[in-house]
Scaffold this active site. Sequence first.
Site, PDB file in Angstrom:
ATOM      1  N   ARG A  56       0.880  -1.180   0.000  1.00 32.19           N
ATOM      2  CA  ARG A  56       0.000   0.000   0.000  1.00 32.19           C
ATOM      3  C   ARG A  56       0.907   1.215   0.000  1.00 32.19           C
ATOM      4  O   ARG A  56       1.547   1.525   1.002  1.00 32.19           O
ATOM      5  CB  ARG A  56      -0.905  -0.017   1.239  1.00 32.19           C
ATOM      6  CG  ARG A  56      -1.649   1.287   1.451  1.00 32.19           C
ATOM      7  CD  ARG A  56      -2.745   1.182   2.489  1.00 32.19           C
ATOM      8  NE  ARG A  56      -3.871   0.418   1.986  1.00 32.19           N
ATOM      9  CZ  ARG A  56      -5.060   0.352   2.585  1.00 32.19           C
ATOM     10  NH1 ARG A  56      -5.267   1.000   3.729  1.00 32.19           N
ATOM     11  NH2 ARG A  56      -6.044  -0.346   2.069  1.00 32.19           N
ATOM     12  N   HIS A  95      -7.443   0.739  -6.270  1.00 33.17           N
ATOM     13  CA  HIS A  95      -7.631  -0.204  -5.157  1.00 33.17           C
ATOM     14  C   HIS A  95      -8.277  -1.479  -5.726  1.00 33.17           C
ATOM     15  O   HIS A  95      -9.437  -1.782  -5.477  1.00 33.17           O
ATOM     16  CB  HIS A  95      -8.530   0.437  -4.092  1.00 33.17           C
ATOM     17  CG  HIS A  95      -8.455  -0.231  -2.747  1.00 33.17           C
ATOM     18  ND1 HIS A  95      -7.631  -1.303  -2.475  1.00 33.17           N
ATOM     19  CD2 HIS A  95      -9.105   0.042  -1.583  1.00 33.17           C
ATOM     20  CE1 HIS A  95      -7.787  -1.661  -1.209  1.00 33.17           C
ATOM     21  NE2 HIS A  95      -8.668  -0.865  -0.638  1.00 33.17           N
ATOM     22  N   GLN A 155     -10.117  -4.207  -3.529  1.00 34.32           N
ATOM     23  CA  GLN A 155     -11.418  -3.780  -3.015  1.00 34.32           C
ATOM     24  C   GLN A 155     -12.490  -3.919  -4.092  1.00 34.32           C
ATOM     25  O   GLN A 155     -13.576  -4.448  -3.837  1.00 34.32           O
ATOM     26  CB  GLN A 155     -11.329  -2.324  -2.535  1.00 34.32           C
ATOM     27  CG  GLN A 155     -12.636  -1.785  -1.984  1.00 34.32           C
ATOM     28  CD  GLN A 155     -13.026  -2.411  -0.658  1.00 34.32           C
ATOM     29  OE1 GLN A 155     -12.266  -2.403   0.276  1.00 34.32           O
ATOM     30  NE2 GLN A 155     -14.237  -2.974  -0.568  1.00 34.32           N
ATOM     31  N   ASP A 206     -17.590   6.530  -0.657  1.00 31.96           N
ATOM     32  CA  ASP A 206     -16.280   6.385  -0.011  1.00 31.96           C
ATOM     33  C   ASP A 206     -16.007   7.729   0.668  1.00 31.96           C
ATOM     34  O   ASP A 206     -16.690   8.728   0.386  1.00 31.96           O
ATOM     35  CB  ASP A 206     -15.230   6.060  -1.100  1.00 31.96           C
ATOM     36  CG  ASP A 206     -13.821   5.869  -0.546  1.00 31.96           C
ATOM     37  OD1 ASP A 206     -13.674   5.658   0.681  1.00 31.96           O
ATOM     38  OD2 ASP A 206     -12.853   5.924  -1.338  1.00 31.96           O
ATOM     39  N   CYS A 259     -16.676   1.034   0.956  1.00 26.59           N
ATOM     40  CA  CYS A 259     -15.475   0.199   1.138  1.00 26.59           C
ATOM     41  C   CYS A 259     -14.974   0.242   2.571  1.00 26.59           C
ATOM     42  O   CYS A 259     -14.214  -0.639   2.972  1.00 26.59           O
ATOM     43  CB  CYS A 259     -14.392   0.631   0.166  1.00 26.59           C
ATOM     44  SG  CYS A 259     -13.989   2.382   0.272  1.00 26.59           S
ATOM     45  N   ARG A 286     -13.411  -9.403   1.608  1.00 26.10           N
ATOM     46  CA  ARG A 286     -12.002  -9.127   1.320  1.00 26.10           C
ATOM     47  C   ARG A 286     -11.169 -10.372   1.615  1.00 26.10           C
ATOM     48  O   ARG A 286     -10.255 -10.722   0.886  1.00 26.10           O
ATOM     49  CB  ARG A 286     -11.490  -7.952   2.181  1.00 26.10           C
ATOM     50  CG  ARG A 286     -12.093  -6.585   1.864  1.00 26.10           C
ATOM     51  CD  ARG A 286     -11.670  -6.045   0.521  1.00 26.10           C
ATOM     52  NE  ARG A 286     -10.236  -5.871   0.387  1.00 26.10           N
ATOM     53  CZ  ARG A 286      -9.547  -4.823   0.833  1.00 26.10           C
ATOM     54  NH1 ARG A 286     -10.168  -3.818   1.423  1.00 26.10           N
ATOM     55  NH2 ARG A 286      -8.233  -4.750   0.650  1.00 26.10           N
TER      56      ARG A 286
HETATM   57  N1  NVA Z   1     -10.323   6.426  -0.948  1.00 29.85           N
HETATM   58  C1  NVA Z   1      -9.945   5.872   0.338  1.00 29.85           C
HETATM   59  C2  NVA Z   1     -10.142   4.397   0.344  1.00 29.85           C
HETATM   60  C3  NVA Z   1      -9.876   3.749   1.669  1.00 29.85           C
HETATM   61  C4  NVA Z   1     -10.059   2.261   1.632  1.00 29.85           C
HETATM   62  C5  NVA Z   1      -8.500   6.246   0.647  1.00 29.85           C
HETATM   63  O1  NVA Z   1      -7.663   6.134  -0.250  1.00 29.85           O
HETATM   64  O2  NVA Z   1      -8.223   6.649   1.780  1.00 29.85           O
HETATM   65  N1   CP Z   2     -11.307  -0.772   2.548  1.00 32.97           N
HETATM   66  C1   CP Z   2     -10.031  -0.830   2.939  1.00 32.97           C
HETATM   67  O1   CP Z   2      -9.099  -1.019   2.161  1.00 32.97           O
HETATM   68  O2   CP Z   2      -9.867  -0.698   4.282  1.00 32.97           O
HETATM   69  P1   CP Z   2      -8.482  -0.452   5.031  1.00 32.97           P
HETATM   70  O3   CP Z   2      -7.992   0.915   4.617  1.00 32.97           O
HETATM   71  O4   CP Z   2      -8.828  -0.499   6.502  1.00 32.97           O
HETATM   72  O5   CP Z   2      -7.508  -1.508   4.645  1.00 32.97           O
END
Ligand code: NVA
Ligand code: CP
Length: 317
Positions: free
Chosen positions: A104, A131, A134, A222, A262, A290
Amino acid sequence: MSKRDLLSLRDISRAEIGQVFSLARRLKREQKQGILHRLLKGKTLALIFEKPSLRTRVSFETGMAQLGGHAVFLGPQEIQLGVRESPSDCARSLSRWVDIIVARTFSQEVLEEMAVAASVPVVNGLTDLFHPCQVLTDCFTLLEHKRRLEGLKIVFVGDGNNMVHSWMQAAVKFPFSFVLACPKGYEPDPEVTRAAKEGGGRITITHRAEEAALGADVIYTDVWTSMGQESEAEIRRKVFKGYQVNEALVALAGREAVVMHCLPAHRGEEITQEVLEGPRSIAFDQAENRLHVQKAILLWILKGVERSRAKGLKGKR
Ligand code: NVA
Ligand code: CP
């Protein structure tokens, strides 16, 4: 055979997604029946996280454990990608010890740099741009609830962010129609949008949330402020005010519409408590899935789905 990475949905074909989904369905069913598999015995996954995570980290770690493998978590302080060490040196070193990397990162380029340098597969655990794990899970969850993706009207209300980019890539694989309602100035990346439209995705971008929600089969949202954008949170709260998924908006959707998120959710901002906890919400089904979908992704990458099926999914208890 060259290694398989999953950096975005461009790295997986529709047929392969179908294979991953049937494997995930089976893994989910068998896990609930108490049937355990040790297909990844002796395998190690490195989890590299430049940003926080609950779902991605725990579902990958748990998934590895359930398949008999092992996961090593490396948070921002451990590696300090690009500060203590370059992404490529990090990926090259890890490749000498582990079998697969989930990362990540903020930038997609850093992830891609790691994938080029690594001799083991690299999976995107979220970047600023995409992502994929997801969205694959979301499509799987929708199939459980709706039995089909074809012909659905999926309406995303909110920011044109990483989730939207992955949804637009999914629209290239599946014949649903994807509508984004976002404020002016918060549209998705034009390059990703162009590629998805050219790839045949049925994509509409509008600034009118109510109009978009009419007759929707799915309303998705989101956070308004993604990880890394925290300094913009206050201004975003103002700009996105008219883009909340609340009961009035959901009332415009189809009678059987489901609401997806998500997670993590900011109740009172992009979604109300009533809607997130209401009967249409399938957000926690998404969270559960997931685990099952990512276990299937790990098997698809490390073993090949067909081989996993043939080899032992009838399995060892
Ligand atoms: N758009 C959000 C998704 C979190 C799972 C982020 O990138 O923080
Ligand atoms: N939806 C998702 O990716 O959650 P986290 O940021 O908690 O991993």
